[in-house]
Each structure stands twice: as C-alpha cells, then as structure tokens.
Enzyme design. Structure first.
Site, mmCIF file in Angstrom:
data_model
loop_
_atom_site.group_PDB
_atom_site.id
_atom_site.type_symbol
_atom_site.label_atom_id
_atom_site.label_comp_id
_atom_site.label_asym_id
_atom_site.label_seq_id
_atom_site.Cartn_x
_atom_site.Cartn_y
_atom_site.Cartn_z
ATOM 1 N N LYS A 35 0.844 -1.193 0.000
ATOM 2 C CA LYS A 35 0.000 0.000 0.000
ATOM 3 C C LYS A 35 0.880 1.244 0.000
ATOM 4 O O LYS A 35 2.072 1.189 0.277
ATOM 5 C CB LYS A 35 -0.940 -0.003 1.199
ATOM 6 C CG LYS A 35 -0.251 -0.002 2.547
ATOM 7 C CD LYS A 35 -1.271 -0.070 3.678
ATOM 8 C CE LYS A 35 -0.559 -0.091 5.028
ATOM 9 N NZ LYS A 35 -1.528 -0.088 6.150
ATOM 10 N N ARG A 130 -11.224 0.619 14.047
ATOM 11 C CA ARG A 130 -11.170 1.294 12.749
ATOM 12 C C ARG A 130 -12.234 0.649 11.861
ATOM 13 O O ARG A 130 -13.342 1.151 11.737
ATOM 14 C CB ARG A 130 -9.768 1.180 12.141
ATOM 15 C CG ARG A 130 -8.689 1.898 12.944
ATOM 16 C CD ARG A 130 -7.408 2.071 12.171
ATOM 17 N NE ARG A 130 -6.946 0.824 11.560
ATOM 18 C CZ ARG A 130 -5.803 0.710 10.876
ATOM 19 N NH1 ARG A 130 -5.023 1.767 10.709
ATOM 20 N NH2 ARG A 130 -5.433 -0.453 10.363
ATOM 21 N N TYR A 253 16.181 29.505 9.213
ATOM 22 C CA TYR A 253 14.974 30.244 9.562
ATOM 23 C C TYR A 253 14.720 30.184 11.062
ATOM 24 O O TYR A 253 14.898 29.153 11.704
ATOM 25 C CB TYR A 253 13.765 29.662 8.831
ATOM 26 C CG TYR A 253 13.721 29.990 7.363
ATOM 27 C CD1 TYR A 253 13.576 31.302 6.919
ATOM 28 C CD2 TYR A 253 13.824 28.983 6.409
ATOM 29 C CE1 TYR A 253 13.528 31.598 5.567
ATOM 30 C CE2 TYR A 253 13.773 29.269 5.052
ATOM 31 C CZ TYR A 253 13.632 30.587 4.642
ATOM 32 O OH TYR A 253 13.590 30.882 3.308
ATOM 33 N N MET A 301 12.938 24.375 2.789
ATOM 34 C CA MET A 301 12.239 23.679 1.727
ATOM 35 C C MET A 301 13.198 22.830 0.884
ATOM 36 O O MET A 301 12.893 21.679 0.539
ATOM 37 C CB MET A 301 11.505 24.679 0.823
ATOM 38 C CG MET A 301 10.714 24.023 -0.298
ATOM 39 S SD MET A 301 9.883 25.243 -1.345
ATOM 40 C CE MET A 301 8.624 25.853 -0.233
#
Length: 357
Positions: A35, A130, A253, A301
């Site tokens: 998956k 679930r 940053y 990024m």
C-alpha cells in the site's frame, strides 16, 4: 548540473527481507503489503523483485490494475475492500480479493452481477475500532456471506494495534477467538510486528509491511537489529555550500541554532520539499562521507545544514546519507517525533530514484 538529492533502492535487500519473513513464519503464506505505492518505494520499481511472495495486499484499485497489467497473476488483496458498489465490476474483471467490513458491502455483493465469485476477507474488529464487525456479529455475518453466490472462499481477518509490545496481542486475540468461535475458515491476523514477535498469531497468512522495507514496526531499529532485515531505501545528497561560523552566529529560519564555538557547517541539497521532515531538531543524525554527525538549524524547503566538526575533511561535493544503511530511518523518525512509515511515504516525486539490482 543535476541536483544531488536522490533515493536509492536496494532490491537485493528487499529479496533478503522477504526471506527473513518466510523464516519467521515458515508455515504461513505471505501477503506482501505494498500500500501507499509500496511504502513510498514505488510499486513499479519493486513488485517484480517480490515475485516470490504468495500475494500482494494494497488499497488502491489503480495499483492493483498496475500489477495485473504488469503480469502478476497471483492473489491480490484489497485491504479496505471496495469503496462503492460501482467498483465491483473491476474487482471481478481483475480477480481481486476484497475485505468486507460493513453491512453495505454485503448488500452490494449480493446484488452485483459478477462472472465468478470473489474471495472474501471478513474483517473482525479486534478492539482497534477502525474497520470490522464486532466479535458478537461475526458468526452471523459469516453465514450471510456463505449464502451469497458471488462469494468464494472466506478468510477471517483482523489487525493488531499494539503488536510491538510483549503482551500487545493478548486482548485482541481474546476478541478474535470470541468472534471466530466454531468457524472453520483460514485466518490472516499477523502484521509485521506480530509476524516477528507473536508466532501464535501467524495462522494461514501473514501480512508483513514495514519489515519488508527494512524498518522496525516498533519505531526502534534495535528491536530488529538481529533479525537480518536490511534497509531498502537510502536517501542521499551532497554538500553544496560551506559556512564558517563564529561563536554566537545563528543558522537557518527562526535562528534556532546558535553556534557554541567556531565551527564549520555544510549546506546539503535536501529539504522538506524532498520529504525530509521539517520538524527534525538539531542533532538529528546524518552521515557525511560515512562519518556520523547531526543537523543544525531549521530544515528549509530545499536545504538543510549539518555540523562538519566530526568530519573536518568534508567540503563541497561530500556525500551525505540522510537515512539508509548508516543512518537508520527509525533514528531520524524518532528524532523528528514520527515513524519510519511516514518518512518513507513522504518521499517527494521530484526526488529521482536509482534502482540497484
């Protein structure tokens, strides 16, 4: 010049990991769970290496069709079943095994016009809450399924929420045994953790996922260090810049990291747009030219910074392993407060993949 960030897939490690699973569960057949595009590895890249499996398990019908059209003729299990009755003709056409976990699916199966019956995995709610039927309803649902002409072989299926713990399957197995009662049907219960650590759950089919790709279901590499499992995915890049810092200078940053002394840092061509976790703290492990070091400052990024103190010889072009054989993906995930599963699946499409056979 091509940006150096890339992912390498070691298909030899993948073959090895499937063999490790077979040794751990010698009497069971294996559903290889692929998956999420084979846990981010790329189903098209890896499936043929896993031909020795007994079947593939996944979620998306598109990936099941990819397997069939690529030539896989063995079993394919859709772990969440069909999402609408409109999908059943495709399940019929491509001969897919479907899980059944809700009443509406029973009605859809009964009303469908199929060329041949579909094999069914009847999902038991083992306490994870679930998907699945409550244990008290399973016997009735099983009998309903047996009366539907579109239903072929029925297997009982469940999942474990805490199989990475020593006693983590006990309560779930109590619920499963209550549900199964006198039902004479094959069972598929064991996920990766149960396959490794709870052999009494293995039964006829096991469903390994994360261990096929060489990471730990517990999130701790030490838990699988002696199993013979090997990492399949390596995330590599290189240093594209070097900065010499004076004491007190800051990095990245938010100016989160402050140099405690004179130091050199390397700027690596990889960031959160490539799939590296932005939330990784200072000292998240990396390897520079094979020497262990750590990150400094906020991940950007497209770039991140690493401490070059342990490897003073490093400079422009030096190779950096962000995770792989030296830097375990579980260690990076632990530092970032997540799990290896998420990091594998987060690999960005812009990162090229190199396949090693």
């Amino acid at each position: 010049m091509t940006r150096p960030a890339k992912v390498e897939l070691d298909l030899g490690a993948l073959r090895n990991n499937l063999q490790v699973v077979r040794k751990a569960a010698p009497a069971a057949r294996v559903w290889s769970v692929v998956k999420a595009n084979a846990y981010g590895h790329g189903l098209a890249h890896v499936w043929s290496t896993m031909r020795a499996t007994d079947g593939f398990a996944m979620l998306n019908i598109e990936e099941a069709i990819l397997l069939r059209e690529a030539g896989w003729k063995g079993p394919v299990l859709m772990l969440e079943g069909f999402f609408s009755a409109d999908e059943l003709p495709l399940f019929d056409q491509y001969r897919l095994t479907t899980s059944v976990h809700s009443n509406w699916q029973l009605k859809a199966l009964a009303e469908a016009r199929l060329k041949a019956p579909l094999d069914i995995y009847l999902k038991i709610n083992s306490g994870m809450n679930r998907l699945g039927f409550a244990p008290s309803r399973v016997a009735v649902i099983y009998q309903q399924l047996r009366r539907i002409s579109n239903v072929g072989e029925i297997t009982l299926m469940a999942h474990f929420a805490d199989a990475d713990k020593p006693d983590g399957v006990d309560q779930a197995m109590t619920r499963i045994e209550l549900a199964a009662g006198e039902i004479d049907a094959p069972r598929s219960l064991a996920n990766s953790a149960a396959t490794l650590w709870h052999p009494h759950t293995q039964h006829q089919w096991v469903r390994p996922g994360i261990i096929l790709y060489g990471a730990s279901p517990s999130g701790n590499w030490q838990d699988i260090a002696n199993t013979g499992l090997k990492p399949v995915m390596t995330f590599n890049s290189a240093i594209i810049g070097v900065q010499n810092l004076m004491p007190g200078e800051r990095v990245g940053y938010g100016s989160r990291f402050q140099a405690p002394r004179e130091m050199r840092i390397g700027i690596v061509a990889a960031g959160y747009a490539d799939g590296y976790p932005r939330c990784a703290p200072d000292s998240t492990p990396v390897a520079v030219e094979g020497v262990m070091s750590g990150t400094v400052g906020m991940v950007s990024m497209d770039m991140l910074a690493v401490d070059l103190t342990p490897c003073p010889q490093a400079g422009i072009g030096s190779p950096v392993e962000l995770w792989g054989n030296l830097v375990k993906i579980d260690a990076v995930a632990q530092a970032a407060g997540t799990v290896g599963y998420e990091l594998m699946c987060a690999k960005a499409p812009r990162v090229p993949v190199v396949v090693k056979h």
